[in-house]
Design a protein around this motif. Sequence first.
Motif, PDB file in Angstrom:
ATOM      1  N   ASP A 136       2.544  10.164   7.282  1.00 39.98           N
ATOM      2  CA  ASP A 136       3.583   9.468   6.531  1.00 39.98           C
ATOM      3  C   ASP A 136       3.071   8.118   6.037  1.00 39.98           C
ATOM      4  OD1 ASP A 136       5.825   8.006   5.683  1.00 39.98           O
ATOM      5  OD2 ASP A 136       7.133   8.919   7.182  1.00 39.98           O
ATOM      6  N   PRO A 137       2.989   7.901   4.720  1.00 38.84           N
ATOM      7  CA  PRO A 137       2.462   6.627   4.222  1.00 38.84           C
ATOM      8  C   PRO A 137       3.330   5.422   4.610  1.00 38.84           C
ATOM      9  CG  PRO A 137       3.328   7.942   2.417  1.00 38.84           C
ATOM     10  CD  PRO A 137       3.298   8.834   3.617  1.00 38.84           C
ATOM     11  N   LYS A 138       4.626   5.632   4.774  1.00 43.04           N
ATOM     12  CA  LYS A 138       5.486   4.518   5.200  1.00 43.04           C
ATOM     13  C   LYS A 138       5.154   4.106   6.630  1.00 43.04           C
ATOM     14  CE  LYS A 138       9.509   5.236   2.222  1.00 43.04           C
ATOM     15  NZ  LYS A 138      10.964   5.488   2.187  1.00 43.04           N
ATOM     16  N   LYS A 139       4.951   5.098   7.502  1.00 42.95           N
ATOM     17  CA  LYS A 139       4.583   4.785   8.882  1.00 42.95           C
ATOM     18  C   LYS A 139       3.183   4.192   8.951  1.00 42.95           C
ATOM     19  CE  LYS A 139       7.511   8.329  11.030  1.00 42.95           C
ATOM     20  NZ  LYS A 139       7.527   9.577  11.844  1.00 42.95           N
ATOM     21  N   ALA A 140       2.270   4.686   8.106  1.00 43.90           N
ATOM     22  CA  ALA A 140       0.914   4.139   8.068  1.00 43.90           C
ATOM     23  C   ALA A 140       0.935   2.678   7.632  1.00 43.90           C
ATOM     24  CB  ALA A 140       0.041   4.961   7.127  1.00 43.90           C
ATOM     25  N   THR A 141       1.773   2.376   6.654  1.00 40.18           N
ATOM     26  CA  THR A 141       1.900   0.997   6.180  1.00 40.18           C
ATOM     27  C   THR A 141       2.508   0.109   7.252  1.00 40.18           C
ATOM     28  OG1 THR A 141       2.133   1.753   3.899  1.00 40.18           O
ATOM     29  CG2 THR A 141       2.923  -0.458   4.393  1.00 40.18           C
ATOM     30  N   ALA A 142       3.531   0.618   7.943  1.00 39.34           N
ATOM     31  CA  ALA A 142       4.180  -0.156   9.005  1.00 39.34           C
ATOM     32  C   ALA A 142       3.203  -0.458  10.138  1.00 39.34           C
ATOM     33  CB  ALA A 142       5.395   0.591   9.532  1.00 39.34           C
ATOM     34  N   ALA A 143       2.279   0.472  10.421  1.00 41.70           N
ATOM     35  CA  ALA A 143       1.311   0.267  11.494  1.00 41.70           C
ATOM     36  C   ALA A 143       0.354  -0.881  11.192  1.00 41.70           C
ATOM     37  CB  ALA A 143       0.522   1.552  11.734  1.00 41.70           C
ATOM     38  N   ILE A 144       0.104  -1.110   9.910  1.00 43.19           N
ATOM     39  CA  ILE A 144      -0.810  -2.189   9.507  1.00 43.19           C
ATOM     40  C   ILE A 144      -0.133  -3.545   9.596  1.00 43.19           C
ATOM     41  CG2 ILE A 144      -2.217  -3.093   7.594  1.00 43.19           C
ATOM     42  CD1 ILE A 144      -2.391  -0.140   6.634  1.00 43.19           C
ATOM     43  N   GLY A 145       1.154  -3.595   9.258  1.00 44.46           N
ATOM     44  CA  GLY A 145       1.865  -4.865   9.259  1.00 44.46           C
ATOM     45  C   GLY A 145       1.774  -5.550   7.914  1.00 44.46           C
ATOM     46  N   ALA A 146       2.118  -6.820   7.915  1.00 46.21           N
ATOM     47  CA  ALA A 146       2.139  -7.591   6.672  1.00 46.21           C
ATOM     48  C   ALA A 146       0.735  -7.723   6.096  1.00 46.21           C
ATOM     49  CB  ALA A 146       2.728  -8.971   6.922  1.00 46.21           C
ATOM     50  N   VAL A 147       0.655  -7.794   4.776  1.00 48.24           N
ATOM     51  CA  VAL A 147      -0.631  -8.044   4.120  1.00 48.24           C
ATOM     52  C   VAL A 147      -1.153  -9.405   4.571  1.00 48.24           C
ATOM     53  CG1 VAL A 147      -1.785  -8.367   1.902  1.00 48.24           C
ATOM     54  CG2 VAL A 147      -0.013  -6.625   2.131  1.00 48.24           C
ATOM     55  N   GLU A 148      -2.405  -9.455   4.986  1.00 51.20           N
ATOM     56  CA  GLU A 148      -2.927 -10.670   5.599  1.00 51.20           C
ATOM     57  C   GLU A 148      -3.147 -11.796   4.608  1.00 51.20           C
ATOM     58  OE1 GLU A 148      -6.335  -9.815   7.959  1.00 51.20           O
ATOM     59  OE2 GLU A 148      -5.205  -8.729   9.482  1.00 51.20           O
ATOM     60  N   PHE A 149      -3.458 -11.461   3.367  1.00 52.29           N
ATOM     61  CA  PHE A 149      -3.582 -12.505   2.360  1.00 52.29           C
ATOM     62  C   PHE A 149      -3.455 -11.877   0.997  1.00 52.29           C
ATOM     63  CE2 PHE A 149      -8.078 -11.312   3.030  1.00 52.29           C
ATOM     64  CZ  PHE A 149      -8.422 -10.961   1.751  1.00 52.29           C
ATOM     65  N   GLY A 150      -3.194 -12.705  -0.003  1.00 51.84           N
ATOM     66  CA  GLY A 150      -3.098 -12.228  -1.372  1.00 51.84           C
ATOM     67  C   GLY A 150      -1.676 -11.879  -1.748  1.00 51.84           C
ATOM     68  N   GLU A 151      -1.402 -11.922  -3.027  1.00 51.64           N
ATOM     69  CA  GLU A 151      -0.085 -11.589  -3.548  1.00 51.64           C
ATOM     70  C   GLU A 151      -0.140 -10.229  -4.222  1.00 51.64           C
ATOM     71  OE1 GLU A 151       2.611 -13.347  -3.084  1.00 51.64           O
ATOM     72  OE2 GLU A 151       1.549 -14.925  -2.018  1.00 51.64           O
ATOM     73  N   ILE A 152       0.892  -9.431  -4.018  1.00 49.20           N
ATOM     74  CA  ILE A 152       0.990  -8.131  -4.666  1.00 49.20           C
ATOM     75  C   ILE A 152       2.104  -8.193  -5.685  1.00 49.20           C
ATOM     76  CG2 ILE A 152       1.528  -5.687  -4.331  1.00 49.20           C
ATOM     77  CD1 ILE A 152       0.320  -5.840  -1.606  1.00 49.20           C
ATOM     78  N   ASP A 153       1.772  -7.881  -6.925  1.00 48.62           N
ATOM     79  CA  ASP A 153       2.743  -7.894  -8.011  1.00 48.62           C
ATOM     80  C   ASP A 153       3.399  -6.525  -8.082  1.00 48.62           C
ATOM     81  OD1 ASP A 153       4.226  -8.294 -10.267  1.00 48.62           O
ATOM     82  OD2 ASP A 153       2.530  -8.205 -11.661  1.00 48.62           O
ATOM     83  N   GLY A 154       4.676  -6.438  -7.715  1.00 47.39           N
ATOM     84  CA  GLY A 154       5.377  -5.170  -7.752  1.00 47.39           C
ATOM     85  C   GLY A 154       5.643  -4.756  -9.183  1.00 47.39           C
ATOM     86  N   GLY A 155       4.823  -3.891  -9.721  1.00 44.88           N
ATOM     87  CA  GLY A 155       4.931  -3.527 -11.126  1.00 44.88           C
ATOM     88  C   GLY A 155       5.948  -2.446 -11.407  1.00 44.88           C
ATOM     89  N   GLY A 156       6.539  -1.858 -10.378  1.00 49.37           N
ATOM     90  CA  GLY A 156       7.490  -0.789 -10.623  1.00 49.37           C
ATOM     91  C   GLY A 156       8.458  -0.650  -9.477  1.00 49.37           C
TER      92      GLY A 156
END
Length: 271
Positions: free
Chosen positions: A243-263
């Motif tokens: 599950d990509p949502k669970k995989a993302t949750a396991a990593i936690g917050a992005v450690e640095f950098g800004e992500i531009d939500g394009g969609g």
Amino acid sequence: MTRSIQTQEWVQQKIAEGDIEGGMSAGQTGTSIFDPVLCELAYRWFCPPGGVILDPFSGGSVRGIVASKLGRSYLGIDLSARQIAANQEQAAKICGAPEPRWINADSRDIDSLAEGLAADFIFSCPPYADLEIYSDDPRDLSNMAYPEFVAAYREIIAKSCAILKDDRFACFVVGEVRDKRGAYYGFVPDTIAAFQAAGLAFHNEAILITAAGSLPIRAAKQFEATRKLGKTHQNVLVFCKGDPKKATAAIGAVEFGEIDGGGDTEYGEEL
């Protein structure tokens, strides 16, 4: 607190000091260095802090050293005893805990070599078929005809993915390769198919632009003679097991950098 090592400057300094050299593709000349910034971003974006990284094609030292500097454990496997010794020597000079670990062995035995390991991230840059011949070892994938190469390559990917925990990511950095007739093998789609056959979903693709150097001059001559376009990029392929949502949750917050939500699609992909 995050650990930033300013990879580009740091690695270049270590190269200048002789502490880091290139992988086997450089012929030990020190000219081929895996991109350290890509390495740091991949670890920060796709591997949990303190996680375990598995690298089945660990020719150079950079991926292991950067993992150590970012507090990740690393296990790499490579056939070249000379390269493994160089990696270990370099790491001993500049790494603390956790120290990267390399095993001199055939990655087709990765299931037994890494027995008991539960990886949080697979990250590697495999041999590009027979583009460069690394050794005369018959086990070396670069010595194999392409169909045999792909079979062994798929086996290694399948066994590596079996070691990967559920709800985790994998990333391979690959480039396309031409056969002796000048036609592309289809190495990039073959890599995607291998991971999908291992049960992972194709999650992201990015393009890494590499230095052009003399490519414009060489490409102009080549295009005039063959209509082949010059190539100055590699494909960064990211896959997800589970599950990509669970995989993302396991990593936690992005450690640095800004992500531009394009969609506004489910996983933030652009429309």
